[in-house]
Design an enzyme around this catalytic site. Structure first.
Site, PDB file in Angstrom:
ATOM      1  N   GLY A 232       0.851  -1.194   0.000  1.00  0.00           N
ATOM      2  CA  GLY A 232       0.000   0.000   0.000  1.00  0.00           C
ATOM      3  C   GLY A 232       0.878   1.233   0.000  1.00  0.00           C
ATOM      4  N   GLU A 254       5.729  -3.195   1.176  1.00  0.00           N
ATOM      5  CA  GLU A 254       5.905  -2.938  -0.261  1.00  0.00           C
ATOM      6  C   GLU A 254       5.088  -1.691  -0.571  1.00  0.00           C
ATOM      7  OE1 GLU A 254       7.918  -4.395  -2.162  1.00  0.00           O
ATOM      8  OE2 GLU A 254       8.392  -6.222  -1.058  1.00  0.00           O
ATOM      9  N   CYS A 289       2.900   0.367  -8.916  1.00  0.00           N
ATOM     10  CA  CYS A 289       3.888   0.905  -7.977  1.00  0.00           C
ATOM     11  C   CYS A 289       5.251   1.132  -8.628  1.00  0.00           C
ATOM     12  CB  CYS A 289       4.020  -0.039  -6.798  1.00  0.00           C
ATOM     13  SG  CYS A 289       4.328  -1.729  -7.324  1.00  0.00           S
TER      14      CYS A 289
END
Ligand code: NAD
Length: 484
Positions: A232, A254, A289
């Site tokens: 997140g 992460e 991400c």
């Protein structure tokens, strides 16, 4: 084109029971492509979380005692079932968060691939006999052990990939799990839970609770949860760590990224532009991400890159995620759309030049779309140069020298991935060392599919690793044994 838009009933999965309601209330799930409510999601309250953790704790001794080769067998079977049902899981992934069907198919393949990979690890966990003993009779060795109950918290952009990256290594290592997907993406993981049961994984070994921040918080602070694995944003990670600190509980984080792609004049420009523009704009509408959201371009080739990027973006269509011609999917919520559009406005006020997109497409007013957007001459120190957008926005930044490129690439607080395009091997070796990132990927290599290679961040992109042996050992701790 006829597409099946039906969604399954979703449940909390606790100790082998499926519960249709939770004490946390109900979330109305909205399909981002149309803005319409398509299902109701039961939310787990603290008592549901407690029941799930207790079920995982009760299932742990027996699961840990399974022969590792038997754990490997059921996990392999789970991977095969994922492949068997790949079309359905991919369809549900589209309905979860509006990603394109062209993207959801490979992501399900990645989940199955990671599952097969970590199934293979289940019977290969080894300790070490050391030279510590003082005489021949004594024996000293290390013994990797599972933690017990692991709490896994997922984000909405790629829950199926996270199943492969987190759930499967946790199980391969002998832990039991309570997993909390985001309430925004309940469907694909519901199907995975059916497969968990079909594969023969015992009741209580994998439990699933749906919910938002309160549900996640109840999971992190539960005293029987021994370790937390979280994907997140950094601000949520700080809250989770504050809770973990109360219990001195370890966590793997992460988090996000603001990854740079440095393009030198000797690069294959067509490839550099095609990969970079597609990754940032066409991958989950920029909600990834590790995407190279900052393209650092040497001034000698800046105009040539702008020309190619603009031509490429011209052919990228926003639209129905199930239509094979669609490249740009909606973003996850109306709030996300508003936030991204506001960032684009502020970037222009900060001096960036709008080269493409910049608005919500007028022909799709109900869905949460943002046109693929390119901003040129972005100031590396501006908000757009520093802050993760998590939307289809590509920033172009000029540089004059290798030293300046490194300085700009390393100038954010993030450090998830860095990308480089050049044919100069000496330069590659210098950059691999100089770039402040968890991974450096050269000439089109991608971090996403490599279950064999550790993936993770430095700085506010987090710590801990997923993938490879390192990813397995996040779910093991070492016991020292001495026998006199
Ligand atoms: P988020 O941090 O808001 O939420 C992530 C998860 O945490 C959700 O399940 C949410 O319900 C839960 N949560 C929220 N508050 C919590 C709390 N106080 N305690 C426990 N759980 C809580 O992030 P998001 O908006 O869902 O996802 C976007 C972020 O995730 C971006 O920064 C993105 O880069 C990052 N991300 C990272 C990776 C990676 O592998 N590095 C992969 C995907 C996404």
């Amino acid at each position: 084109m006829t597409v099946d838009l039906t969604v399954p009933d979703v449940h909390l999965h606790i100790g082998g029971e499926t519960r249709t309601s939770g004490s946390g209330g109900v979330h109305h799930h909205v399909y981002p492509a149309t803005g319409e409510i398509q299902g109701l999601v039961p939310l787990a309250g603290p008592d549901d979380v407690d029941a799930a953790v207790r079920a995982a704790d009760a299932a742990y001794p027996a699961w840990r005692a399974w022969r590792p080769s038997e754990r490997a067998r059921v996990l392999r079977r789970l991977g095969e079932l994922m492949e068997r049902d790949a079309d359905e899981i991919a369809r549900l992934s589209v309905l979860d968060n509006g990603m394109t069907a062209g993207m959801s198919q490979p992501l399900v393949g990645i989940m199955a691939h990671w599952t097969a990979y970590y199934a293979g690890w289940a019977d290969k966990v080894e300790g070490r006999v050391t030279s510590f003993p003082a005489n021949q009779r004594e024996l000293a060795y290390s013994m990797p052990e599972p933690y017990g109950v692991v709490g896994i918290i997922l984000t909405w952009n790629g829950p199926v990939v996270s199943v492969g990256m987190k759930l499967i290594p946790a199980l391969a290592a002998g832990n039991t799990v309570v997993m909390k997907p985001s309430e925004l993406t309940p469907y694909a993981t519901e199907h995975v839970m059916r497969l968990v049961r079909e594969a023969g994984i015992p009741d209580g070994v994998v439990n699933l609770v749906l919910g938002g921040p309160e549900t996640g918080d109840a999971l992190v602070r539960h005293p029987l949860v021994q370790k937390v694995s979280f994907t997140g944003g950094p601000s949520t990670a700080r809250k989770i760590l504050a809770t973990c600190a109360e219990f001195l509980k370890p966590a793997v984080l992460e988090l996000g990224g603001k990854s740079a792609n440095i393009v030198f004049p000797d690069a294959d420009l067509d490839m550099a532009v095609a990969v970079n523009a597609f990754s940032v704009l066409g991958t989950l509408a920029g909600q990834g991400c590790a995407i190279p959201s900052r393209m650092l371009v040497h001034s000698d080739i800046y105009d040539a890159v702008v020309e190619r990027v603009v031509a490429m973006v011209d052919g990228m269509r926003c639209g129905d995620p199930f239509d094979p011609a669609t490249v740009i999917s909606p973003v996850v919520t109306r709030q996300a759309q508003d936030r991204i559009l506001a960032m684009i406005e502020r970037a222009q006020a900060d001096g960036a030049k709008l080269l493409a997109g910049g608005r919500a497409p007028s022909h799709l007013p109900d869905g949460f779309f943002v046109e693929p957007t390119v901003l040129g001459d972005v100031d590396p120190a501006s908000e757009l140069g520093q802050v993760e957008v998590f939307g289809p926005v590509l920033s172009l930044i000029r540089f004059e020298s290798e030293e300046q490129a490194i300085e700009i690439a390393n100038s954010t607080e993030y450090g998830l991935a860095s990308y480089v395009y050049t044919k100069d091997i000496d330069r590659i070796q210098r950059l691999v060392t100089a770039l402040h990132a968890g991974g450096v990927y050269i000439n089109g290599a991608s971090p996403v599919v490599g279950c064999e290679l550790a993936f993770g961040g430095v700085g506010i992109s987090g710590y801990g690793r997923e993938g490879g042996e390192e990813g397995l050992f996040e779910f093991l701790r070492t016991k020292a044994v001495g026998i006199a």
